[in-house]
Design a protein around this motif. Structure first.
Motif, PDB file in Angstrom:
ATOM      1  N   LEU A 603       8.528  -8.646  -2.282  1.00  0.00           N
ATOM      2  CA  LEU A 603       8.754  -7.211  -2.455  1.00  0.00           C
ATOM      3  C   LEU A 603       7.591  -6.398  -1.900  1.00  0.00           C
ATOM      4  N   PHE A 604       6.382  -6.849  -2.194  1.00  0.00           N
ATOM      5  CA  PHE A 604       5.200  -6.095  -1.768  1.00  0.00           C
ATOM      6  C   PHE A 604       5.049  -6.090  -0.252  1.00  0.00           C
ATOM      7  N   SER A 605       5.595  -7.089   0.404  1.00  0.00           N
ATOM      8  CA  SER A 605       5.478  -7.155   1.866  1.00  0.00           C
ATOM      9  C   SER A 605       6.157  -5.971   2.547  1.00  0.00           C
ATOM     10  N   ALA A 606       7.032  -5.270   1.835  1.00  0.00           N
ATOM     11  CA  ALA A 606       7.716  -4.118   2.418  1.00  0.00           C
ATOM     12  C   ALA A 606       6.851  -2.865   2.402  1.00  0.00           C
ATOM     13  N   PHE A 607       5.776  -2.869   1.611  1.00  0.00           N
ATOM     14  CA  PHE A 607       4.896  -1.706   1.530  1.00  0.00           C
ATOM     15  C   PHE A 607       3.830  -1.761   2.621  1.00  0.00           C
ATOM     16  N   ASP A 608       3.355  -0.606   3.020  1.00  0.00           N
ATOM     17  CA  ASP A 608       2.280  -0.484   4.003  1.00  0.00           C
ATOM     18  C   ASP A 608       0.952  -0.634   3.270  1.00  0.00           C
ATOM     19  N   ALA A 609       0.214  -1.695   3.561  1.00  0.00           N
ATOM     20  CA  ALA A 609      -1.041  -1.950   2.863  1.00  0.00           C
ATOM     21  C   ALA A 609      -2.047  -0.826   3.058  1.00  0.00           C
ATOM     22  N   ASP A 610      -1.890  -0.025   4.122  1.00  0.00           N
ATOM     23  CA  ASP A 610      -2.804   1.086   4.377  1.00  0.00           C
ATOM     24  C   ASP A 610      -2.365   2.384   3.699  1.00  0.00           C
ATOM     25  N   LEU A 612      -0.216   2.748   0.228  1.00  0.00           N
ATOM     26  CA  LEU A 612       0.645   2.225  -0.833  1.00  0.00           C
ATOM     27  C   LEU A 612       1.478   3.312  -1.496  1.00  0.00           C
ATOM     28  N   PHE A 613       1.209   4.577  -1.174  1.00  0.00           N
ATOM     29  CA  PHE A 613       2.007   5.670  -1.732  1.00  0.00           C
ATOM     30  C   PHE A 613       3.039   6.202  -0.737  1.00  0.00           C
ATOM     31  N   ALA A 614       3.232   5.518   0.375  1.00  0.00           N
ATOM     32  CA  ALA A 614       4.202   5.986   1.365  1.00  0.00           C
ATOM     33  C   ALA A 614       5.526   6.312   0.670  1.00  0.00           C
ATOM     34  N   PRO A 615       5.970   7.561   0.725  1.00  0.00           N
ATOM     35  CA  PRO A 615       7.075   7.991  -0.136  1.00  0.00           C
ATOM     36  C   PRO A 615       8.411   7.322   0.151  1.00  0.00           C
ATOM     37  N   GLU A 616       8.700   7.013   1.401  1.00  0.00           N
ATOM     38  CA  GLU A 616      10.023   6.470   1.717  1.00  0.00           C
ATOM     39  C   GLU A 616      10.234   5.104   1.071  1.00  0.00           C
ATOM     40  N   VAL A 617       9.255   4.216   1.240  1.00  0.00           N
ATOM     41  CA  VAL A 617       9.428   2.874   0.682  1.00  0.00           C
ATOM     42  C   VAL A 617       9.319   2.897  -0.837  1.00  0.00           C
ATOM     43  N   ALA A 618       8.437   3.753  -1.381  1.00  0.00           N
ATOM     44  CA  ALA A 618       8.308   3.843  -2.834  1.00  0.00           C
ATOM     45  C   ALA A 618       9.597   4.346  -3.464  1.00  0.00           C
ATOM     46  N   ARG A 619      10.208   5.343  -2.840  1.00  0.00           N
ATOM     47  CA  ARG A 619      11.458   5.880  -3.388  1.00  0.00           C
ATOM     48  C   ARG A 619      12.585   4.858  -3.267  1.00  0.00           C
ATOM     49  N   TYR A 621      12.248   1.672  -3.328  1.00  0.00           N
ATOM     50  CA  TYR A 621      11.996   0.660  -4.354  1.00  0.00           C
ATOM     51  C   TYR A 621      12.432   1.174  -5.725  1.00  0.00           C
ATOM     52  N   ARG A 622      12.078   2.419  -6.036  1.00  0.00           N
ATOM     53  CA  ARG A 622      12.495   2.993  -7.324  1.00  0.00           C
ATOM     54  C   ARG A 622      14.019   2.997  -7.440  1.00  0.00           C
ATOM     55  N   LEU A 637      19.623  -6.958  -5.870  1.00  0.00           N
ATOM     56  CA  LEU A 637      18.681  -5.841  -5.927  1.00  0.00           C
ATOM     57  C   LEU A 637      17.577  -6.015  -4.893  1.00  0.00           C
ATOM     58  N   VAL A 638      17.043  -7.219  -4.823  1.00  0.00           N
ATOM     59  CA  VAL A 638      15.960  -7.502  -3.877  1.00  0.00           C
ATOM     60  C   VAL A 638      16.449  -7.364  -2.445  1.00  0.00           C
TER      61      VAL A 638
END
Length: 657
Positions: A603-610, A612-619, A621-622, A637-638
């Motif tokens: 799951l975490f691999s989808a986030f940008d490590a630089d 972590l608050f990038a809104p598109e991926v966070a939303r 995921y939510r 879900l995954v």
């Protein structure tokens, strides 16, 4: 019945005494049980004609029972008065009896078995004449529940199943109570505590006898084993910690394992692990040891690599040593981190004062998930330590739920860290309310405890965001149980990001934690992950084989499994399993933690490590992982979030580096 804006649950007033709390628990339990009984009686005597209406009535009864069970479990573990805890435990037992009786009710089984699910063209809810996806999912699960309950067995067998379920609830509660109440102590002279942090020493003055009392609660046990220079004190603390619950819990556990095995056999399964695994992602009992062996093999080389480093350091003080004793493991790991990896945990602690960490946690998760937390200072609570926050959507202002933070140790309180439900959220019926129950220092925290706080808060966010579905059965963290740790494990990553930590981790001079120190902390945390994985597999194997084999001598079998999987040798005279609380709730499925970690890394691999608050991926995921609750299978879900099925790849890459 639905309402536009459900209100939070009304607890007794802040100044309520124990008697008022007991009355409240009894009244709420009695009311909930009565409402559930009325709803079920209606299904027995005059069931609605439409399948959807039958399901609604059943789900409402389940919600009422869940409300009683939740307050029983929570207050039985956190209320400071023993009488209230006992009353709450009784409420939980009452629910267990009712749930067992319902599952064995042949009339109800025949009702649900005969319902029209719409596949033959009936008009029960969907636009095409069938049930919609959620209603159909619920009906399938209710039917499966009845099949697993033993409803189709003869009268004698069903009576035995009922008795087994009642006794298992009693044992599980007694097991938890013994662990909760068995706080052991080590009393030593102050000079023998050299090496412990100054703030810790200041908080532990000598008594009239000139001795300092150190308890087995985490804020004492963890730093003592990490920092105390006196090997004898470290050994005494480990012995005390590993012997909590001994010998009282062994007969309870053996009886519990036997009863679980008997129950599984009565409903057609080879053993409890097979019965339990049927409703989890893993699917089959024998897949559990196969998974354990796979992780153990992946961790073998990283374990040996890092153990060699710890042993080399240990030999500087103990020439010729063949292995590092368990009593010295945490201390020498800490020396390696300090001397070779340039991470001094006592320096790290200075950046993590508890009040700042708590506020930082709320700020980080609020930004990540689009939430706003508003403290409710006058909200009723069971102890003055507890803080309460209403949770709203930061964009719309919509009420999402209420959270309670009960984060410091006290007598009679649950000893570990967990999220408890107060109420499950169902759209238009009641708001989700969750409780974080932990045992952290009121002052400076080890960073590991900061990570734990983020982890447990991940469960809380999942509970709140997933508490707005249409069915109680799918509310909150109601996914397969071997997935529920994945969202909380993934949230740990936000406790490791340098920019995020610098936003709240400051020392007494208000200087933020240096980025280079955080980088060193990350390298330090990666050290030992191979042998930590092997420790987890030791626990998982014990969880599984204790249930499958039901050994006569639990200590002897534990020692064998520790020798096979754990990097640390057995400490003579200790009985770690006696306080291994997961043998209660998780039963044979402790593998869940590692199974979920595999998914969390993906799951975490989808986030940008630089960022972590990038809104598109966070939303995304939510909306696709947390908010759906249990309305879909966890694998779906995954896949909805990642755009593909989950794999082992991210976990294997992380473990190997």
């Amino acid at each position: 019945m639905t309402v536009e804006n459900p209100a939070p649950l009304s607890l007794p007033a802040r100044d309520a005494d124990a008697a008022a709390w007991e009355t409240w628990v009894r009244d709420r339990a009695a009311g909930g049980l009565a409402r559930a009984q009325e709803l079920v009686d209606g299904l027995r005597t005059a069931p609605p004609s439409a399948t959807l209406d039958v399901l609604r009535q059943w789900d409402r009864a389940s919600l009422e029972l869940g409300n009683v069970a939740a307050l029983g479990s929570l207050l039985g573990n956190v209320h400071p008065d023993e009488g209230v805890r006992t009353t709450a435990e009784q409420a939980e037992q009452d629910v267990s009896r009712v749930v067992t009786a319902l599952g064995l009710d042949r009339g109800l089984f025949e009702l649900f078995d005969g319902l029209d699910d719409g596949t033959d063209g009936g008009a029960d809810g969907g636009a095409d004449g069938g049930l919609d996806a959620q209603a159909a999912r619920l009906l399938a699960k209710v039917r499966r529940d009845f099949a697993r309950s033993g409803v189709d067995r003869d009268d004698t067998t069903r009576e035995r199943i009922s008795a087994i379920n009642e006794r298992m609830t009693e044992i599980d509660q007694e097991f938890g109570k013994v662990i909760r109440d068995d706080v052991r102590t080590v009393r030593v002279t102050p000079e023998r505590l050299a090496g412990l942090p100054a703030d810790w020493l200041e908080a532990h003055p000598a008594d009239d006898d000139g001795l300092v009392t150190v308890t087995t609660d985490y804020p004492d046990a963890v730093p003592t084993r990490m920092f105390c220079h006196d090997a004898g004190v470290r050994a005494d603390m480990l012995d005390a910690f590993l012997n909590r619950g001994w010998p009282a819990t062994e007969p309870l556990l053996r009886e519990l394992f036997d009863l679980r095995h008997e129950l599984a056999g009565l409903v057609g399964f080879a053993d409890w692990a097979a019965y339990d695994a049927e409703v989890k992602m893993i699917g089959e009992g024998p897949a559990i040891p196969a998974f354990i062996d796979r992780i153990a093999e992946l961790a073998e080389e990283p374990m040996r690599r890092d153990l060699a480093v710890v042993l080399e350091r240990y030999r500087q003080d103990h020439p010729g040593a063949e292995q590092v004793p368990a009593t010295d493991a945490a201390y020498y790991e800490e020396l390696v981190r300090k001397e070779q990896l340039q991470v001094d945990s006592q320096r790290v602690r200075t950046y993590f004062a508890f009040p700042k960490v708590r506020e930082g946690l709320l700020a980080v998760t609020g930004r990540l998930f689009g939430l706003r937390y508003e403290e409710v200072p006058d909200a009723p609570v069971w102890h003055d330590d507890v803080t309460v926050h209403d949770v709203t959507d930061a964009e719309t202002g919509a009420a999402l739920g209420r959270i309670y933070l009960d984060l410091h140790p006290r007598e009679g309180k649950y000893k570990h860290a967990a999220q408890f439900t107060l109420t499950d959220g169902v759209a238009g019926q009641q708001l989700p309310e969750g409780v974080l129950v932990c045992n952290f220092s009121r002052g400076l925290m080890e960073h590991d405890h900061v990570v734990t706080l983020f982890h447990e808060f991940g469960h809380l966010v999942h509970h709140v965001l997933g508490g707005h579905v249409d069915w109680a059965r799918f509310a909150g963290v109601a996914t397969e149980w071997d997935f529920v740790e994945a969202p909380s494990q993934m949230l740990e990553e936000w406790a490791w990001d340098a920019d995020i930590l610098r936003s709240f981790a400051t020392d007494e001079a208000s200087e933020s934690i240096p980025a280079e120190l955080v980088a060193a902390m990350r390298r330090s945390d990666d050290f030992g992950k191979g042998y930590l994985a092997r420790v987890q597999m030791f626990y998982a194997s014990m969880s599984y084989w204790f249930h499958v084999e039901r050994p006569e001598d639990l200590t002897a079998r534990m020692v064998e499994l520790q020798g096979r999987f754990s990097p640390w040798p057995y400490r003579d005279g200790t009985h770690m399993f006696a306080s291994f609380g997961h043998l209660g709730g998780y039963s044979s499925a402790y593998y869940t933690y590692m199974w979920s970690l595999v998914i969390a890394k993906d799951l975490f691999s989808a986030f940008d490590a630089d960022d972590l608050f990038a809104p598109e991926v966070a939303r995304r995921y939510r909306d696709r992982v947390l908010a759906p609750g249990g309305t879909k299978d966890a694998a779906d879900l995954v896949a909805d979030f990642l755009g593909r099925p989950y794999t082992f790849d991210a976990y294997a890459e992380w473990l190997a580096r």
